[in-house]
Motif scaffolding. Structure first.
Motif, short mmCIF file in Angstrom:
data_model
loop_
_atom_site.label_atom_id
_atom_site.label_comp_id
_atom_site.label_asym_id
_atom_site.label_seq_id
_atom_site.Cartn_x
_atom_site.Cartn_y
_atom_site.Cartn_z
N LEU A 287 15.50 12.60 31.95
CA LEU A 287 16.50 12.10 32.91
C LEU A 287 15.91 10.98 33.75
CD1 LEU A 287 18.01 15.54 34.01
CD2 LEU A 287 19.24 13.72 32.82
N SER A 288 14.67 11.18 34.20
CA SER A 288 14.03 10.17 35.04
C SER A 288 13.83 8.86 34.30
CB SER A 288 12.68 10.70 35.54
OG SER A 288 12.00 9.73 36.30
N GLU A 289 13.42 8.96 33.03
CA GLU A 289 13.18 7.75 32.23
C GLU A 289 14.48 7.04 31.85
OE1 GLU A 289 10.43 6.31 31.59
OE2 GLU A 289 9.01 7.82 32.27
N SER A 290 15.61 7.70 32.06
CA SER A 290 16.90 7.10 31.71
C SER A 290 17.57 6.45 32.91
CB SER A 290 17.82 8.18 31.12
OG SER A 290 17.24 8.80 30.00
N ALA A 291 16.76 5.97 33.84
CA ALA A 291 17.28 5.30 35.06
C ALA A 291 18.23 6.23 35.80
CB ALA A 291 17.96 3.99 34.70
N TYR A 292 17.73 7.42 36.10
CA TYR A 292 18.58 8.45 36.70
C TYR A 292 19.23 8.01 38.00
CZ TYR A 292 20.03 12.67 39.08
OH TYR A 292 20.78 13.61 39.75
N ARG B 103 8.89 12.96 40.84
CA ARG B 103 9.82 12.44 39.83
C ARG B 103 11.07 13.30 39.72
NH1 ARG B 103 8.43 10.75 33.60
NH2 ARG B 103 7.27 9.15 34.72
N GLY B 104 10.94 14.58 39.92
CA GLY B 104 12.07 15.49 39.82
C GLY B 104 11.68 16.88 40.27
N LEU B 105 12.63 17.82 40.21
CA LEU B 105 12.43 19.17 40.73
C LEU B 105 12.92 20.19 39.70
CD1 LEU B 105 11.62 20.89 43.27
CD2 LEU B 105 14.03 20.79 43.92
N VAL B 106 12.07 21.17 39.42
CA VAL B 106 12.42 22.28 38.52
C VAL B 106 12.48 23.56 39.33
CG1 VAL B 106 11.66 23.69 36.57
CG2 VAL B 106 11.37 21.20 36.50
N ILE C 199 17.00 27.65 24.77
CA ILE C 199 15.80 27.82 23.96
C ILE C 199 15.62 29.31 23.69
CG2 ILE C 199 14.75 25.77 24.96
CD1 ILE C 199 12.83 27.66 26.45
N PHE C 200 14.77 29.63 22.73
CA PHE C 200 14.65 31.02 22.31
C PHE C 200 13.38 31.71 22.81
CE2 PHE C 200 18.35 30.08 20.20
CZ PHE C 200 18.80 31.10 19.36
N ASN C 201 12.37 30.95 23.17
CA ASN C 201 11.15 31.58 23.66
C ASN C 201 11.05 31.37 25.17
OD1 ASN C 201 8.44 32.36 24.26
ND2 ASN C 201 7.94 32.07 22.10
N PRO C 202 11.16 32.44 25.96
CA PRO C 202 11.15 32.27 27.42
C PRO C 202 9.85 31.70 27.96
CG PRO C 202 10.96 34.60 26.83
CD PRO C 202 11.29 33.86 25.57
N HIS C 203 8.76 31.82 27.22
CA HIS C 203 7.48 31.30 27.69
C HIS C 203 7.40 29.78 27.56
CE1 HIS C 203 6.10 35.35 28.22
NE2 HIS C 203 6.38 35.63 26.97
N GLU C 204 8.39 29.17 26.89
CA GLU C 204 8.42 27.72 26.77
C GLU C 204 9.36 27.06 27.79
OE1 GLU C 204 7.47 27.45 21.96
OE2 GLU C 204 9.45 26.89 22.71
N LEU C 205 9.95 27.88 28.66
CA LEU C 205 10.95 27.37 29.60
C LEU C 205 10.44 26.22 30.46
CD1 LEU C 205 12.96 30.32 31.19
CD2 LEU C 205 13.89 28.31 30.04
N LEU C 206 9.29 26.42 31.08
CA LEU C 206 8.80 25.42 32.02
C LEU C 206 8.47 24.12 31.29
CD1 LEU C 206 8.16 24.80 34.94
CD2 LEU C 206 5.88 25.76 34.63
N TRP C 207 7.91 24.22 30.11
CA TRP C 207 7.58 23.03 29.31
C TRP C 207 8.85 22.22 29.04
CZ3 TRP C 207 3.15 20.92 26.92
CH2 TRP C 207 3.40 19.97 25.93
N VAL C 208 9.89 22.90 28.55
CA VAL C 208 11.12 22.20 28.18
C VAL C 208 11.83 21.67 29.43
CG1 VAL C 208 13.35 22.41 27.00
CG2 VAL C 208 11.33 23.59 26.09
N ALA C 209 11.82 22.45 30.52
CA ALA C 209 12.48 22.01 31.76
C ALA C 209 11.83 20.73 32.28
CB ALA C 209 12.42 23.11 32.81
N LYS C 210 10.50 20.67 32.24
CA LYS C 210 9.83 19.47 32.70
C LYS C 210 10.11 18.29 31.77
CE LYS C 210 5.66 19.90 34.38
NZ LYS C 210 4.25 20.28 34.58
N ALA C 211 10.25 18.57 30.48
CA ALA C 211 10.61 17.50 29.55
C ALA C 211 12.00 16.95 29.86
CB ALA C 211 10.56 18.02 28.11
N VAL D 282 16.69 12.57 42.84
CA VAL D 282 15.85 12.80 41.66
C VAL D 282 16.48 13.92 40.84
CG1 VAL D 282 13.71 12.02 42.74
CG2 VAL D 282 14.37 14.44 42.92
N PRO D 283 16.19 13.99 39.54
CA PRO D 283 16.81 15.02 38.70
C PRO D 283 16.40 16.43 39.13
CG PRO D 283 15.76 13.33 37.35
CD PRO D 283 15.32 13.09 38.76
N THR D 284 17.35 17.35 39.09
CA THR D 284 17.08 18.76 39.36
C THR D 284 17.41 19.56 38.11
OG1 THR D 284 19.31 19.10 40.25
CG2 THR D 284 17.57 18.54 41.81
#
Length: 780
Positions: free
Chosen positions: A678-683, A504-507, A661-673, A555-557
Motif C-alpha cells: 500500500l505504501s509503495e502504491s502512493a498511498y 511507513r504504516g501500522l499493523v 491466509i492458512f497458517n496463522p504463524h505467517e500473519l505478521l509477515w503477510v500483514a507487513k507485506a 499511513v496504511p493500517t
C-alpha cells in the motif's frame, strides 16, 4: 478422511479430484458423489464456506483413471490395509504423470513397505503425508520419506503444506505409527492400564486428563470415541504386530471392553455410541464391569483439584507424587510412564525432542508436549522419581532411562535457546532452515525458546507499540482476552498519531488468540451503575473516533487477525485499509446479544457498504439497498459470527480486497507485506463518505415487519424486538425520507444515540451484568 482432505484443499483454492470405487448401480460416481454431498452436513464443517465443495470433482477407479495424468499430487487415503494399498498403487501408477508425487495418508504403515508396491518409475516420487483428523482444523501433518525418496522432494512439499494448507509439519521417521500416534496412543494405553489398576471410571479419568492438565476437552476416552474405536484398535494392533521387541509390548493390546464395543458396532462418535453416548440431553458413560451405561458425572477429588490449580509445575508434580489419593497417584503414573517412554524411544522415532512435543501439541491439542511438561516440572527431580519407580517395579517397563537424560548432555532438559536435543545425533538441533520458515516471525515455540521481542516504541499498561527493526509499526493489546478499554483507545489514538509521524504504516496484531473479545464491558460498569451517562457516551465517541482514525490515517493500517474477533474489534477490522485474516478467524458484531448495537462505527460502515453495492450495480435500482440492508440487519440482530475468514468475506466483515491466509504463524509477515504494498502504491487515505442514500422510514418499516414475524413466531423476545428495531433505525439512517442523503457523521451520531438509549434500559443492564458474571447471554 479422503473427502475431508479434499475439502481442505478446496478451501485453499486448490482444484481437487476425489476418487472412490464405482457404484454397482446407477451413476458410476454415485459413491464419491455421496461423500462429497456429505461434506456439507458434517460438523464442525470441513468446508470454510459451503460453495467450496464445487471445487471437488467426482471420479471413480473404473472410468476416470486417465484424470490422474493431470494431477500434480495424488494422495491415497483408503483403509489401513497394506494389501489393499499395494493393489491400488499397482492400478493407478501407470496413469500418474511423470512429474507428479504419489503420497499415502497412512497413519502408521511402513512407508518403505508401501513404496515397494510402486513401480520403479514412480517409487522415487512416493512419500507419506499424514494429515490428522479433522484435516481442516488439526495443525499437524507428518511428512515421511523412504529409502528411495527423491532428494529434495520433501523440501518441495513442505512449503506447500505450511503456507498453502497452513500446517505444522513434522518430518517423521518410518517407524510404526510415526511420531504423534506412536506417543499419543501409548499415552492413551497407559491411561487405560492405570484406569483399571486404580478402579477409576472413564468419566472421572476424562475429568482428570482434560483441560485441568492442559489437554484437549475430549481428554482420553472421548478422544477415542472421536477417533473411532475401530481405528484406534487398528493402530494398537499395528503396534502389537510391528514392535515385538519394545519394552512396553505387553501393553500394545486392546482392552476387552474395547473389543466388545467394536463387536457390538459401537465405534464411537460416528455410530453415536461408544465409550460415551448421548441419550436425549444426557451424556452417559460405559460401566465396563456391568457392560451398561450410566449418567456421566466425572468429579475430581477436591484435594487433587487444588493441587492441579497450582501455578508452579515443580510444586504441582511433587505434591501429586506425595499424595496418596488414587486421583493423584493416577496422574503421576500416566505422566511418569509417558516421560519414560518418550525418553527411551526418542532416538528411534524422532529427529529431536521438539518434533515429539510439537507433534503431540498439534496432533492431540495438548498445551505442552511430554518433554516440555517434564522439563517445566524439574528435569532432574522427575528423573530421580522415575528411576525410583523403575527400581521399585512401579513403572510399566523395567528398562532404565537413557544415559543422556540422567547424566549426559541433556541432563538438565532437552530444550534450550539454541535448539532441542537429538538423541540419535547427540546434540541440540536448531529449527529448520527452509526458506518457508522465514515467513514466521514468531513460530509456535517450545519451552525455553525465546523469539526476539522487538523494539518498543512506547508502552502502557494495556497496549504496546513496537517494531521488528524495520519501518513498520505494530500495535498489540495487553488486556485480558485483548479487550478494548478506554486506556486501549487512548493508546490506539497515540499509536496512529505516532505512525503518521515516523512510520511507513501500522499493523494491529496480537501475540496469541483471541484477536479481541471487543469492548471491555467491565470497565464501563461502574459508570453505568452510577448513571454517569456523559462519561459513558464520551467513551463511545472515543471508540468511534478511533475507528475513524484507522480509516483515515495518513499511513496504511492493516489488521492481522486470528481467532475470535468480536464486537468492537470487528469494527476496528472493518475500518482498517486492509485485513489479513487466518482461515480460522471467527469474526462478528455480537453486541445485540447483550442488548446494545455496534457503536464503534460498525452500523455506519454497513450502511455505507450497502449504498456502495447499489452504486456498483449489484442490485437493480428498483430494489435499492434493501437486499443488502436486510442481510446486514439479520446478521447484526442475530449476533452472527463467521465460521471462517472466508465466510467473513461473504458476511461483509472482511472486504473483497482483504487477504485470507492458512497458517496463522505467517500473519505478521503477510500483514507487513500488505503495508509495504500500500505504501509503495502512493498511498492516500480514502475520502470520507458523503451523500450516502439511506432507506429511511420505508426501510425501517420493512425491517420492522421481519421483527414482528420473528417475535410473533416466538423466535425472539419482546426486548429482542426493541433492540432489533434500534438496529434497523441506524442501518436505515433514521427517521428520514427514503433516499435521503446523509454523511458519516450523521450515521455515527445516530449510532451513538441509539446505543446510549439501549444502555439506559434496565433490561440491557441486566443482560450486561449477566454476561459479565456467567460469560453467557441472557434472553430477558
Amino acid at each position: 478422511m479422503g473427502a475431508q482432505i479434499a475439502a481442505h484443499l478446496a478451501n485453499a483454492d486448490v482444484p481437487v479430484v476425489l476418487f472412490d470405487l464405482p457404484a454397482k448401480e446407477g451413476d458410476a460416481n454415485g459413491i464419491v458423489t455421496k461423500a462429497i454431498d456429505n461434506l456439507r452436513k458434517l460438523e464442525p464443517s470441513p468446508l470454510a464456506v459451503k460453495d467450496r465443495v464445487s471445487y471437488i470433482d467426482a471420479a471413480n477407479y473404473e472410468t476416470n483413471l486417465s484424470v490422474l495424468s493431470e494431477c500434480d499430487l495424488v494422495i491415497e487415503a483408503i483403509s489401513e490395509r497394506m494389501d489393499w494399498k499395494k493393489a491400488l498403487y499397482e492400478r493407478v501408477a501407470p496413469h500418474i504423470g511423470s512429474g507428479a508425487i504419489l503420497a499415502s495418508n497412512t497413519s502408521g504403515l511402513s512407508i518403505n513397505g508401501l513404496a515397494q508396491a510402486c513401480p520403479p518409475s514412480i517409487r522415487h516420487r512416493f512419500c507419506g503425508i499424514h494429515f490428522f483428523n479433522p484435516p481442516r482444523y488439526m495443525h499437524l501433518v507428518e511428512l515421511i520419506g523412504h529409502r528411495e525418496t527423491e532428494s529434495g522432494l520433501l523440501d518441495g512439499l513442505e512449503p506447500f503444506l505450511v503456507t498453502t494448507l497452513g500446517k505444522g509439519v513434522v518430518r517423521a521417521r518410518d517407524t510404526p505409527n510415526f511420531v504423534a500416534n506412536r506417543v499419543g496412543i501409548f499415552s492413551m494405553l497407559a491411561t487405560m492400564v492405570h484406569t483399571e489398576r486404580l478402579g477409576l471410571s472413564f468419566d472421572v479419568v476424562d475429568a482428570l486428563t482434560g483441560p485441568v492438565i492442559g489437554r484437549a476437552r475430549s481428554a482420553t476416552y472421548r478422544t477415542a470415541d472421536v477417533v473411532g474405536l475401530d481405528t484406534m484398535a487398528h493402530v494398537i494392533y499395528t503396534m502389537h504386530e510391528t514392535l515385538a521387541d519394545d519394552p512396553w509390548h505387553a501393553y500394545y493390546r486392546s482392552p476387552l471392553w474395547l473389543s466388545s464395543l467394536i463387536e457390538q458396532g459401537a465405534l464411537g462418535q460416528k455410530t453415536r455410541a461408544g465409550i460415551f453416548r448421548k441419550m436425549g440431553n444426557e451424556i452417559e458413560v460405559l460401566d465396563p464391569a456391568r457392560q451398561t451405561y450410566r449418567a456421566a458425572a466425572g468429579v475430581i477429588d477436591p484435594g487433587v483439584a487444588e493441587i492441579l490449580r497450582l501455578k508452579n509445575p515443580v510444586e504441582k508434580f511433587a505434591k501429586l507424587r506425595a499424595t496418596a489419593h488414587p486421583h493423584a497417584q493416577f496422574l503421576w503414573a500416566i505422566f511418569r510412564d509417558l516421560f519414560h517412554y518418550c525418553a527411551f524411544h526418542l532416538a528411534q522415532i524422532a529427529e529431536n525432542a521438539r518434533d515429539i512435543d510439537l507433534a503431540i501439541r498439534w496432533g492431540f491439542a495438548w498445551q505442552l508436549g511430554p518433554f516440555e511438561t517434564w522439563q517445566a516440572a524439574g528435569w532432574r527431580d522427575i528423573c530421580a522419581a522415575i528411576a525410583a519407580d523403575i527400581g521399585a517395579g512401579k513403572s510399566l517397563a523395567s528398562v532404565a532411562l537413557p544415559q543422556w537424560a540422567t547424566d549426559g548432555p541433556a541432563s538438565s532438559g532437552v530444550h534450550t535457546r539454541d535448539g532441542s536435543y537429538s538423541a540419535s545425533a547427540s546434540d541440540f538441533q536448531p529449527r529448520s532452515t527452509l526458506p518457508v520458515y522465514r515467513r514466521q516471525y514468531f513460530p509456535d515455540p517450545v519451552l525455553a525458546e525465546q523469539w526476539p521481542a522487538g523494539a518498543t516504541i512506547f508502552e502502557t499498561q494495556t497496549l504496546r507499540m513496537w517494531h521488528t527493526g524495520d519501518d513498520i509499526a505494530i500495535v498489540s493489546f495487553k488486556t485480558k482476552q485483548n479487550t478494548i478499554s478506554e486506556d486501549v483507545l487512548d493508546g490506539m489514538l497515540a499509536a496512529i498519531a505516532e505512525a503518521e509521524e515516523r512510520w511507513r504504516g501500522l499493523v494491529l496484531w496480537q501475540r496469541s488468540e483471541p484477536f479481541s473479545f471487543g469492548a471491555d464491558l467491565a470497565s464501563l460498569s461502574p459508570s453505568v451503575k452510577s448513571e454517569q451517562w456523559d462519561k459513558v457516551e464520551g467513551v463511545v465517541a472515543k471508540f468511534q473516533q478511533t475507528s475513524q482514525r484507522l480509516r483515515y490515517s495518513m499511513v496504511p493500517t492493516v489488521a492481522a487477525v486470528r481467532g475470535m474477533a468480536l464486537g468492537g474489534s470487528c469494527e476496528f477490522i472493518m475500518h482498517c485499509d486492509r485485513s489479513v485474516a487466518a482461515l480460522e478467524s471467527y469474526i462478528g458484531l455480537v453486541e445485540a446479544g447483550i442488548g446494545v448495537l455496534p457503536a464503534g462505527g460498525g452500523c455506519k460502515e454497513l450502511t455505507v457498504r450497502a449504498a456502495n453495492e447499489v452504486a456498483r450495480g449489484s442490485a437493480g435500482e428498483e430494489l435499492g439497498q434493501m437486499p443488502f440492508l436486510r442481510s446486514y440487519f439479520q446478521q447484526v440482530a442475530k449476533a452472527t459470527v463467521s465460521k471462517s475468514a472466508l465466510e467473513a468475506k461473504g458476511l461483509g466483515y472482511l472486504k473483497a480486497s482483504d487477504v485470507v491466509i492458512f497458517n496463522p504463524h505467517e500473519l505478521l509477515w503477510v500483514a507487513k507485506a500488505q503495508v509495504r504494498a500500500l505504501s509503495e502504491s502512493a498511498y492516500r487515505p480514502p475520502l470520507p463518505a458523503r451523500n450516502v442514500p439511506v432507506a429511511g422510514r420505508t426501510g425501517i418499516a420493512t425491517l420492522e415487519m421481519l421483527l414482528v414475524n420473528m417475535r410473533d413466531g416466538g423466535f425472539i423476545s419482546a426486548y429482542d424486538f426493541s433492540v432489533g428495531l434500534a438496529i434497523a433505525r441506524v442501518l436505515c439512517g433514521g427517521d428520514v425520507e427514503s433516499g435521503s442523503l446523509v454523511d458519516e457523521h450523521w450515521l455515527l451520531d445516530l449510532e451513538r444515540r441509539e446505543f446510549m438509549a439501549l444502555l439506559r434500559n434496565p433490561k440491557t443492564q441486566e443482560r450486561v451484568a449477566h454476561t459479565l458474571a456467567t460469560g453467557k447471554p441472557l434472553r430477558n
